[in-house]
Design a protein around this motif. Structure first.
Motif, short mmCIF file in Angstrom:
data_model
loop_
_atom_site.label_atom_id
_atom_site.label_comp_id
_atom_site.label_asym_id
_atom_site.label_seq_id
_atom_site.Cartn_x
_atom_site.Cartn_y
_atom_site.Cartn_z
N GLU A 80 0.86 -1.19 0.00
CA GLU A 80 0.00 0.00 0.00
C GLU A 80 0.89 1.23 0.00
N SER A 81 0.31 2.34 -0.41
CA SER A 81 1.06 3.60 -0.42
C SER A 81 0.09 4.76 -0.53
N GLU A 82 0.52 5.92 -0.02
CA GLU A 82 -0.26 7.14 -0.22
C GLU A 82 -0.06 7.68 -1.63
N GLN A 83 1.02 7.26 -2.29
CA GLN A 83 1.31 7.66 -3.67
C GLN A 83 1.70 6.39 -4.42
N VAL A 84 0.72 5.68 -4.95
CA VAL A 84 0.98 4.36 -5.52
C VAL A 84 1.96 4.42 -6.68
N ALA A 85 1.83 5.41 -7.55
CA ALA A 85 2.73 5.51 -8.71
C ALA A 85 4.18 5.61 -8.27
N LYS A 121 -4.66 7.12 4.27
CA LYS A 121 -3.61 6.18 4.64
C LYS A 121 -4.17 5.06 5.51
N GLY A 122 -5.06 5.43 6.44
CA GLY A 122 -5.66 4.42 7.30
C GLY A 122 -6.49 3.42 6.52
N HIS A 123 -7.23 3.91 5.53
CA HIS A 123 -8.05 3.01 4.70
C HIS A 123 -7.17 1.98 3.98
#
Length: 347
Positions: A80-85, A121-123
């Protein structure tokens, strides 16, 4: 008593380049969740097509058959990431710099995001934990993760967990439509070992739709023959030939797999050539093609049946038929909107 209309779901799959094996996007009408699928060899193209849409929180799956061993165990990395790219670029760069030693399984990717920016981020940590736990319930897969999502990871208030649980449910459905069997409820039964010189031909094993595909290359002394099985394995038939030498551009992981097959006696050297001493299953079209040819041939066009139809054409026909069947709307349902794309095809 439930009816077909109660359980039917309409799913849209966009072929962004018109190729059923190229970058694809799947979603349910009236939902903001998007599942993007692409092969690792198409990484640069996928980033160009989808990079802006991935600059948000999301989860992702890097998966494939681990070619560092002859068993080629299906393996998945859940992240997971807050900025997937940005995170995917880091994975790709790390794999390139390490000679792919840490990513010997990575041949396919699925990215899961919500296009209304509703995920935090929590999701995505909550989703990562749930998908990791579901993946570990599948006994056929080795599951890797950036962290061990223990009991306290990704906890959410009740009102947030409800929406996250819906994301997880749709994610499992969409990944299945895109060809990933990771979240199936029951693992496939183990198949009996193939004896040298024999091909498994029982109905549950060999797909009734699978012809025999043939690969010929200038660096191979003779043809190789392959069939696709019911569990999506690519089985090279006994006595098929393989290139004696690998080209310099062949990846280190496929070089290691070639050497493993030699050491295990599956590939035998003689008279300046290599030959398979028994039927052998590979877990991806890329693995079977590059190991057999010793080169970076595109397996979707390199293998063809007696009539000249390539594996890619055959698989595209099957994928199109399956997608149309799955996308058949329930009675009384109105078709949902599709994402515009100049060259995209909807199936």
């Amino acid at each position: 008593m439930s009816t077909t209309a109660d359980t039917a779901r309409s799913i849209v799959v966009l072929l962004e380049t018109g190729d059923a094996q190229g970058p694809r996007v799947a979603h349910l009408p009236m939902s903001t969740i998007r599942a993007f699928a692409f092969q690792r060899e198409d990484f640069a193209e996928a980033i160009e097509l989808f990079g802006q849409r991935w600059q948000r929180p999301g989860t992702y799956l890097l998966y494939g058959a681990d070619v560092s061993s002859s068993d080629q165990v299906p393996t998945v990395y859940v992240g997971e990431s807050e900025q997937v790219a940005s995170r995917l670029r880091t994975h790709n760069s790390t794999a390139a710099n390490s000679g792919a030693s840490d990513y010997t399984y990575w041949s396919e990717t699925i990215v899961l995001v919500s296009e209304d920016d509703s995920l935090s981020k929590g999701h995505v940590r909550y989703v990562e934990r749930a998908l990791t736990q579901a993946a570990r319930a599948n006994g056929e897969w080795v599951v890797k993760s950036g962290r061990d999502p223990g009991p306290g990871a990704g906890e959410l208030p009740r009102h947030d967990s409800v929406s996250a649980d819906r994301f997880i449910q749709e994610a499992k459905l969409l990944t299945g439509v895109l060809g990933l069997d990771l979240f199936k409820l029951q693992p496939l039964a183990q198949q009996p070992a193939v004896q040298p010189g024999e091909m498994q031909t029982s109905a549950p094993t060999i797909s009734a739709l699978s012809p025999t595909f043939i690969l010929k290359a200038t660096n191979m002394p003779g043809p190789a023959k392959m069939q696709v099985t019911g569990d999506s394995s690519f089985v090279v038939l006994s006595n098929s030939t393989a290139a004696a030498e690998a080209v310099s551009s062949l990846s280190p992981s496929y070089r290691r797999l070639r050497e493993t097959l030699k050491n295990d006696g599956i590939l035998k050297e003689g008279d300046g050539q290599l030959a398979f001493t028994a039927d052998h299953a590979f877990r991806s079209i890329a693995a079977v093609t590059q190991v057999v040819s010793g080169s970076t041939l595109n397996g979707r066009v390199a293998w063809s049946d007696d009539g000249g139809k390539t594996y890619g054409q055959w698989e595209a026909e099957r994928a199109e038929a399956a997608a149309k069947a799955l996308a058949e709307p329930a009675i009384g349902a109105s078709p949902g909107p599709t994402d515009p794309a100049d060259s995209a095809k909807e199936v």
